[in-house]
Design a protein around this motif. Sequence first.
Motif, short mmCIF file in Angstrom:
data_model
loop_
_atom_site.label_atom_id
_atom_site.label_comp_id
_atom_site.label_asym_id
_atom_site.label_seq_id
_atom_site.Cartn_x
_atom_site.Cartn_y
_atom_site.Cartn_z
N PHE A 1 -1.64 5.49 6.28
CA PHE A 1 -2.66 5.16 7.96
C PHE A 1 -3.76 5.54 7.26
N GLU B 1 3.32 -12.87 10.45
CA GLU B 1 2.57 -13.18 9.80
C GLU B 1 1.55 -13.32 10.85
N LYS C 1 4.73 8.81 12.28
CA LYS C 1 3.69 7.74 12.16
C LYS C 1 4.01 7.42 10.21
N MET C 2 2.80 6.10 10.16
CA MET C 2 2.47 5.59 8.68
C MET C 2 1.81 6.39 8.33
N SER D 1 1.03 -5.50 2.64
CA SER D 1 -0.48 -5.38 3.29
C SER D 1 -0.31 -6.75 3.58
N GLU D 2 0.71 -7.69 3.80
CA GLU D 2 0.26 -9.10 4.23
C GLU D 2 0.98 -9.17 5.61
N THR D 3 2.32 -8.56 5.98
CA THR D 3 3.34 -9.04 7.19
C THR D 3 2.73 -7.52 7.87
N LEU D 4 2.00 -6.21 7.08
CA LEU D 4 2.24 -5.41 8.03
C LEU D 4 3.39 -4.50 8.37
N CYS D 5 4.90 -4.90 7.51
CA CYS D 5 5.90 -4.78 7.42
C CYS D 5 6.15 -3.15 7.24
N ARG D 6 6.31 -2.24 7.37
CA ARG D 6 6.68 -1.22 7.34
C ARG D 6 7.98 -0.83 6.28
N LEU E 1 13.84 2.51 12.45
CA LEU E 1 13.58 3.46 14.04
C LEU E 1 14.37 2.50 14.69
N GLU E 2 14.92 1.64 15.01
CA GLU E 2 15.56 1.21 15.71
C GLU E 2 16.62 1.76 16.05
N VAL F 1 0.82 -1.28 0.36
CA VAL F 1 0.13 -0.09 -0.04
C VAL F 1 0.98 1.06 -0.24
N GLN G 1 4.72 0.82 14.65
CA GLN G 1 6.19 1.19 13.41
C GLN G 1 6.23 2.86 13.49
N PHE H 1 10.68 -4.22 14.27
CA PHE H 1 9.02 -5.12 14.16
C PHE H 1 9.60 -6.84 13.50
N VAL I 1 14.33 6.23 8.89
CA VAL I 1 13.18 7.65 9.26
C VAL I 1 13.78 8.37 8.86
N LEU J 1 3.05 0.52 3.50
CA LEU J 1 3.21 -0.77 4.12
C LEU J 1 2.98 -2.09 3.21
#
Lengths: 452, 352
Positions: free
Chosen positions: A379, B180, A375-376, A112-117, A229-230, A93, B193, B175, A176, A110
């Motif tokens: 969203f 999943e 932020k994402m 859409s399957e793992t929701l990993c950014r 981010l980390e 997305v 995130q 993350f 970031v 994003l």
Amino acid sequence: MSRDMCNTSKSLDSESADISDQEREVTNVIFNSKDEVNSIEDEENLFINDPNNADFDDDLENLNIANFFHKVDSDQIIYQKKKRRLKLIGKYVMGDLLGEGAYGKVKDMLDSETLCRRAVKILKQRKLRRIPNGELNVQREIKLLKKLKHKNLINLVDLLYNHEKEKMYLIMEYCVGSLQGMLDASPDKKFPQYQAHDYFLQLIDGLEYLHSMRVVHKDIKPGNLLLTLEGDLKITDLGVAETIDLFAKDDICYIGQGSPAFQPPEIANGLDCFSGFKVDIWSSGVTLYNITTGLYPFEGGTIFRLFETIGKGDFDIPNDIAEPLRSLLVGMLRKDPEMRFSLRQIRQHAWFISRPPCSSPPVPIPPLRDDALHKMTVFPYLVEHYYHDPNENSSDVQYFTEHELNEMEKSRVDSEYSNGNANQSSSKHNRRRSKKPVSCISVKNFPGCNQS
Amino acid sequence: MQTIYDAKISDYKTISILGHCFDNKAMVHLAKHLPTAELVAIKKFNLDKIREDIELVESEIILTRQLSHPNIIPYITSFVAGPEVCVVSPLMAYGSCRDLLTRHFSEGLLEPAIILILKDVLSALIYIHKKGYIHRAIRASHILVSDTGQICLTGLRYACPIIKNGKWQRAIHSFPNSTEKNLNWLSPELLQQNLQGYSEKSDIYSIGMVICELANGSEPFAGMAKTLMLTEKVRGCTPQLLDRTTVPREETIECGGDTDISANVLDRRFGRDLHELVSLCFHWDVDMRPSASQLLSHSVFKAVKKAPPLPELLKPALPLSDRVGYDTEEMENFDALAKMSQLEIFSCEWDF
């Protein structure tokens, strides 16, 4: 995919002080009447003509300029508020812009399957063809990224093509911001030593991996060092990187393409061939110098003058830089590549081994469009997609004029001045430029020259 | 474990397949430890299948072996045999809570059973958090039940350390990989995130999800598009226990379409304490969300002291050991049986 052309009022609001945005606004002028609503591809900040017309520059010569520029009042320029329509590229997305470089835009994304950014670098072949070596560099970069994998190197997660639109989507780990962006937003343009130490260690880890894979990066600089981010450092932009042949007996390179201010004397002096790995050591040295002092070891008003000073190899280290950092900088910035530190010598150096004490709060990652948390941006599109009634769309399209935007901007700037935030808004331009994590034509990015 | 379990495959006779885990990349076998004739579970990871997830398996084994708590699954031993990494652990005869729900309690467990399970899970979680880890995969399939009703938490391959460079981090930003299947249980702050990050309180949100899962029979947001689940969570939608206080009776009758909710669900009523516990877990403000030890001091756990032991509450479900018996004849029969009924067995998740 001709759609609504404009940004949301929010993003326009925050960006319209920017020169490039103003260019966009002016060039969007097409209407002579208020009844028309303009439609331009939302990703193409192009001109009045058909955005598919790639030879626009050539056409210009044949045009009568006087016919071309009309005077249009600002209240006759109408924008339509962009609908937040969900856009999918494969399973990803699409979100908003994160940065922009010579080669293309970088956007939030994003899975859409793992929701990993993720972040996506969008490359347009049409644009690449106009950049010298553009396509070649990109192909080389993709080939390299595919075979390289390390914690401190940007990871290419996925690669998608849209042949119809001639676009390439390089899907990468989400970052970031770049060190350059953080430096630009900080008051002294430098990090406290413990923070610089943290990044430098990771840079050396990443560099050691690259060199072990026989890759010379050739363009190490704060702008090409991103943070996740980390807080993990990721070396990025292998656009000008070179792979040493497997059977080569040493690391000799012949071409230097990196950013001038970070080039070593051997390149500045125009040597035919030089040690590739030592080029990266030098530019890492300049990077370390820059992030700990806020200055550049070598400066010059033009590339010529800059290369002249680099070629001599003499530089000063500010007095407040004490040992052991001092001797590390001297070791990394030795004019003679033979004498210059190797990665192993750097690792054994006293400054590398012991962590400097936490002296002051760390330099933070600057906010993106006033969002300190980054932020994402996907969203709002998801909210619109899932909760907005599609039947309502037709009635609540919002229009506003250039004039209204200018007024809004004026009142915003006024209020900022009265709040004593004048400094912030004046630095806005610089800050936005620094958010461009991708820059492949490094000559355009020439931080060392701007200063003298 | 007093008995000595050697790290060699020849000591273990595989009896049958108990199920799969880790996205079908690993198999769990029921096996007999030949020197002692004791039943154990062996989880076998095929290295050809797990590939880049090898780090997860490695970190899970290392972390699990470092932990020692009655409510965390112990790994007796682990070794490599042929192309597989084998992990031996005690047999948890009731399987996972997910199995119990799938096989016998599709509309959820009884309230005392939920609270008993929760109590042990929270004890494990307090221990894990104290050790400086966030579990990040609390879900019914990671909660195992022994024949005596002892609860063991597992699934530590998704855990991450809170301590970095010798310092306790205020916020974590990583993350989890290959997560999943766990997404529905994860907290909004973890899923978002951004620079805010998350903390061990993220596990508390998952506890709320697990309570709903154990009580309702399936986890909230099950079967929903992942992106919609994310949107719902970030917009502050908090799931609930389904009973007559939360499911309006009139509506379902009028609609008629809501055939999913049975009369049983409409009639039952969970205690007010349990409802409160769930809403505490889903508190949007992470600072207001209770810690694992604060949750354990909730009044809901006092009432359950008089409750019958867990195996009673789990009837008609029976532990595997009772079903199999210990004599060899029956065991061989079971082998054949297992083959015949593989369909049923494959449908359950035994995630050690």
